[in-house]
Design a protein around this motif. Structure first.
Motif: not given
Length: 868
Positions: A515-521, A716-725, A784-789
């Motif tokens: 669900g992270q958006g790999h198809a885009t990044s 940045p759009l994907l990063v912000e989504g990861q931070v929110h979640g 990485g950014v997926g777990e930091g928040a």
């Protein structure tokens, strides 16, 4: 700082120019939103697969005396019943991260043999024509148990006389792992200030939107197995499944299609995968199992669950001189997946975080209990280490009457000291922690918040401000070092990039999106190298026949490792295309520019161009002569005089084998395995603002500010989504989520009616920002950014609640900080020392500057509190 709190300008996937660094809309969303998804459940819905149901132990600890499935086998619609005795030759579930020095590795059986060791452990399985028929058959299976004493808490499990889970593990201890750097005993003896605490990190359930699902189909004629499963590690799980079944991997295709969230739970390899595969191999029918929500809470790995002891030594100016910790980690009933290694390595090595602490000692004790096995949960050991450290930073600030931001600032590793080797052995590669903290303080308006806090306290309202800083390794590596820490996986990642004959591209990545958006990044990364638009790049993942190798997605590794592999493969492919273009344009490769997908000959090359032209003529004559001699035919003369070539032109000729330099293989197809030399460390700062109602214990989260540094940002759009979640999950653990067990090991949670998770109304609008210090450990500069928040949110919220409750003498509230837990802590504090509000009306001042009374008061209270 790029303040991403404002709504970003979204760019179309077909926008011209580089796309990395821009908020490109997710390419996969239209397909998902329009019903084009392909989850395993979608495949089951259109198949005639047998439905599989699992009979699970109702007891936390029991000897299995007999299992009788005679009646079940005779019921209508039942095709097969599987019990432990039917699994001769089938291997136990693997543990692929054994903590160094493990005394024993009690593996999880596919179906319980002799004893059941947790509520929910599989005992038998039924395959039937319908789910109802399978459920009815489960009810007809008779199991005789002898209930045994159970241990449902790790510290109770290591007490003398506690019930033993595994004969080979005295006192239920799986390992005691220690790391030490410097001289901690000396630092504690010489310290001007020593603070000691006992903390708990509560057990939580990952609870992804999509539960675990399996569809397995064995072809008797070919002996091939096609296995669909919701996995974060397709290739790893294919190896595990093949090993359990004794099936060679060339006969096994494992497919992970769309995945509806994982959060670490889908890193583990589970019994249901083996059960469905065995049933399919024995019935000749496809077999499908879908996890019910109640099963998810019982039989899918849980996260966290540590009892933590800490001692911190410091000078009066706030400088920390030593830190010692002891962590007692609950591994649950078996060693499975990454379970033992997560607390030993990620928590044990990471306890000093972004701080320059010269003397550090840590011990992690892995304990087996009669509870569901634990495994990685978003952050996997890093949140536990950060919680321990950041709670102690606040406790030290209170003891010293210092502002918590200043205590952190004076202890940060400075940028000039990078790379910095931590006392435990890891190396912080890069970062400017003070700048990141300052950016968060500015975004939050920290000084004004403290002023507002003082004013509200004068009005009898209890506002709290909590800080937390964190650092986290992005991926585990390099591969050569994995075995040294008992991790039987690769540290590298694969990528294959193909430019098709029409100029479009396909990326085959060993990473796996949940669900992270790999198809885009990943498309953005390849597109920028190849001069394409992201929507001209397709990303393929999750199929062990399509992707030749992959490690998978965990530990925030997808961009730093998987993205780098894509970048490098695309770069090598472009160099081949450049050589072909140079040959056709009669130039040297270095004399071509490449921009927006077009190779262009530089002007004014003079003698160089003439030499290249002459060389090509000589080469052409050789090719013509060889062709004439072998086939007796003449090649048509080439009259190409173009000054430019598109990548599509080159791709067409490369695939056809037309006009290529001598010795050049046809096609544009490159594969890369990127193995990092070390782990880049992401980091960030969280600031939480809460208000607590003393009468009810209700905590209102008013603001949550996050400033992260994940190196170079791909999207940045994907990063912000990861931070929110991620922040939502961290808040959930702090305030409401907990897997609760009774004294006999019986789970008190069966579904969302007992397991609270944050809803939109429980959360503020997250305020996010970024600092950006690229790593030098990969060419992308990405961390990485997926777990930091998730890592930073939990301690920030807890620190905020305790800051709010400082005036009434509350020094600790166990997570989750539910209204009842908070209210009881307030009552205990008021009973023990009287309510400042009710009895004296006095209000301690806010921390910082001359308003340090609250921290003096809390320091005095803490001395008689939860010291260990």
């Amino acid at each position: 700082m790029d303040n991403q709190a404002r709504k970003p300008d979204l760019h179309s996937p077909v926008a011209e120019g580089p796309s990395v660094g821009r908020p490109v809309r997710r390419l996969e969303d239209e397909r998902l939103l329009r019903g084009g998804s392909r989850y395993v459940s979608d495949l089951i819905a259109t198949s005639d697969a047998l439905r599989v149901k699992i009979l699970r132990s109702p007891h936390a600890h029991a000897r299995i005396l007999a299992v009788d499935a005679t009646a079940a086998r005779a019921m209508p619609g039942v095709v097969a019943v599987l019990m432990a005795d039917d699994l001769a030759g089938i291997g136990d579930l693997p543990c692929d991260w054994e903590a160094p020095g493990m005394i024993g590795v009690p593996l999880h059986p596919v179906l319980a043999r002799d004893r059941a060791r947790y509520v929910g452990e599989p005992i038998a399985a039924v395959a039937a024509e319908s789910a109802n028929a399978a459920e009815n058959a489960l009810a007809a299976i008779e199991v005789s148990y002898e209930v045994l004493p159970a241990v449902a808490e790790q510290e109770a499990a290591i007490e003398p006389g506690a019930a033993q889970l595994h004969d080979a593990l005295p006192n239920n201890i799986g390992y005691q792992f220690r790391r030490e750097g410097g001289h901690v005993d000396r630092a504690l003896a010489d310290a001007e200030v020593v603070v000691r605490r006992r903390l708990t990190n509560n057990r939580v359930a990952p609870a992804p939107l999509e539960g675990r699902v399996v569809l397995s189909e064995f072809a008797l004629a070919s002996g091939r197995l096609v296995h669909h499963t919701s996995s974060q590690l397709p290739h790893v799980h294919a190896r595990s499944l093949g090993a359990c079944l004794g099936l060679p991997l060339h006969k096994l295709r494992l497919v992970a299609p769309d995945i509806g969230g994982g959060f670490g739970a889908k890193l583990c390899f589970y019994a249901e995968d083996v059960i469905c595969a065995v049933l399919s191999m024995r019935t000749g029918r496809a077999c499908a199992w879908a996890e019910a929500r109640g099963e998810s809470f019982l039989a899918t790995t849980h996260g966290r669950d540590q009892v933590q002891y800490a001692e911190i030594a410091a000078r009066r100016d706030g400088r920390i001189t030593g830190f010692r910790s002891r962590v007692v980690a609950d591994l649950g009933a078996y060693a499975i997946g990454m379970g033992p290694g997560v607390p030993a390595i990620n928590t044990g090595y990471g306890v000093s975080g972004p701080y320059d602490i010269p003397n550090v000692a840590t011990e992690v004790v892995g304990v087996f209990t009669n509870r569901t096995p634990t495994g990685p949960y978003r952050g996997a050991g890093h949140p536990e280490a950060t919680f321990l450290l950041e709670r102690m930073m606040d406790e030290l600030a209170r003891e010293l009457a210092m502002d918590p931001a200043e205590v952190r600032r004076v202890n940060f590793v400075p940028p000039s000291a990078m790379p910095h080797r931590m006392p435990t052995g890891w190396t912080l590669d890069s970062g400017d922690y003070a700048a990141n903290l300052d950016a968060a303080l500015d975004l939050a308006g920290y000084r004004k918040l403290r002023e507002r806090q003082a004013n509200l306290r004068a009005e009898g309202r209890f506002l709290g401000i909590g800080l937390a800083t964190f650092s986290e390794s992005s991926a585990v590596g390099p591969s050569i070092g994995m075995g040294a820490v008992g991790f039987w996986r690769a540290g590298h990642e694969s990528a294959r990039v193909v430019v098709n004959a029409d100029g479009s591209a396909t990326v085959f990545s060993g990473a796996m999106s949940t669900g992270q958006g790999h198809a885009t990044s990943l498309a953005q990364i390849a597109a920028d190298v190849l001069g394409l638009a992201p929507n001209e790049v397709e990303v393929v993942q999750g199929d062990t026949q399509a992707v030749p190798f992959g490690t998978g997605t965990f530990n925030s590794r997808s961009m730093a490792i998987g993205g780098t592999a894509v970048h490098m493969a695309a770069g090598r492919l472009l160099e081949k295309a450049r050589k072909i273009a140079a040959h056709q344009l009669q130039r040297r490769p270095a004399d071509l520019t490449f921009e927006h997908g077009v190779f262009r000959a530089s002007d004014g090359l003079g003698v160089i161009a003439a030499a290249a032209h002459t060389g090509k003529k000589v080469e052409d004559r050789i090719v013509h002569a060889v062709f004439r001699r072998r086939l007796g035919m003449e090649l048509p003369p080439s009259d190409r005089e173009a000054e430019t070539l598109t990548l599509a032109d080159v791709a067409r000729d490369a695939h056809l084998g037309l006009d290529l330099p001598m010795g050049t293989a046809p096609g544009l197809d490159e594969t890369e395995f990127f193995d990092p030399v070390d782990m880049p460390f992401a980091y960030g700062t969280h600031i939480a603002v809460v208000e607590v109602d003393l009468e009810t214990g209700q905590v209102a989260l008013l603001r949550h500010v996050v400033v992260d540094d994940c190196g170079r940002i791909i999207n940045p759009l994907l990063v912000e989504g990861q931070v929110h979640g991620g922040a939502a999950q961290g808040v959930g653990q702090a305030l409401m989520e907990s897997m609760v067990y009774g004294m006999g090991g019986e789970p008190m949670v069966a579904g969302f009616s007992e397991y609270a998770m944050p809803r939109a109304a429980d959360l503020p609008s997250f305020e996010t920002g970024h600092t950006e210090v690229p790593t030098k450990l990969n060419p992308l500069g990405a961390k990485g950014v997926g777990e930091g928040a998730t890592i930073g949110a939990t301690p920030a919220v807890v620190n905020a609640v305790l800051d709010a409750l400082a005036p009434v003498g509350v020094t600790e509230v166990a997570m989750p900080m539910t209204p009842m837990h908070v209210w009881r802590a307030i009552e205990r504090a008021q009973e023990g020392r009287g309510s400042l509000v009710r009895e004296t009306g006095a209000e301690p001042s806010s921390p910082g500057g001359s308003q340090a009374g609250a921290f003096i008061l809390l320091g005095q209270a803490a001395k008689g509190g939860d010291d260990a």
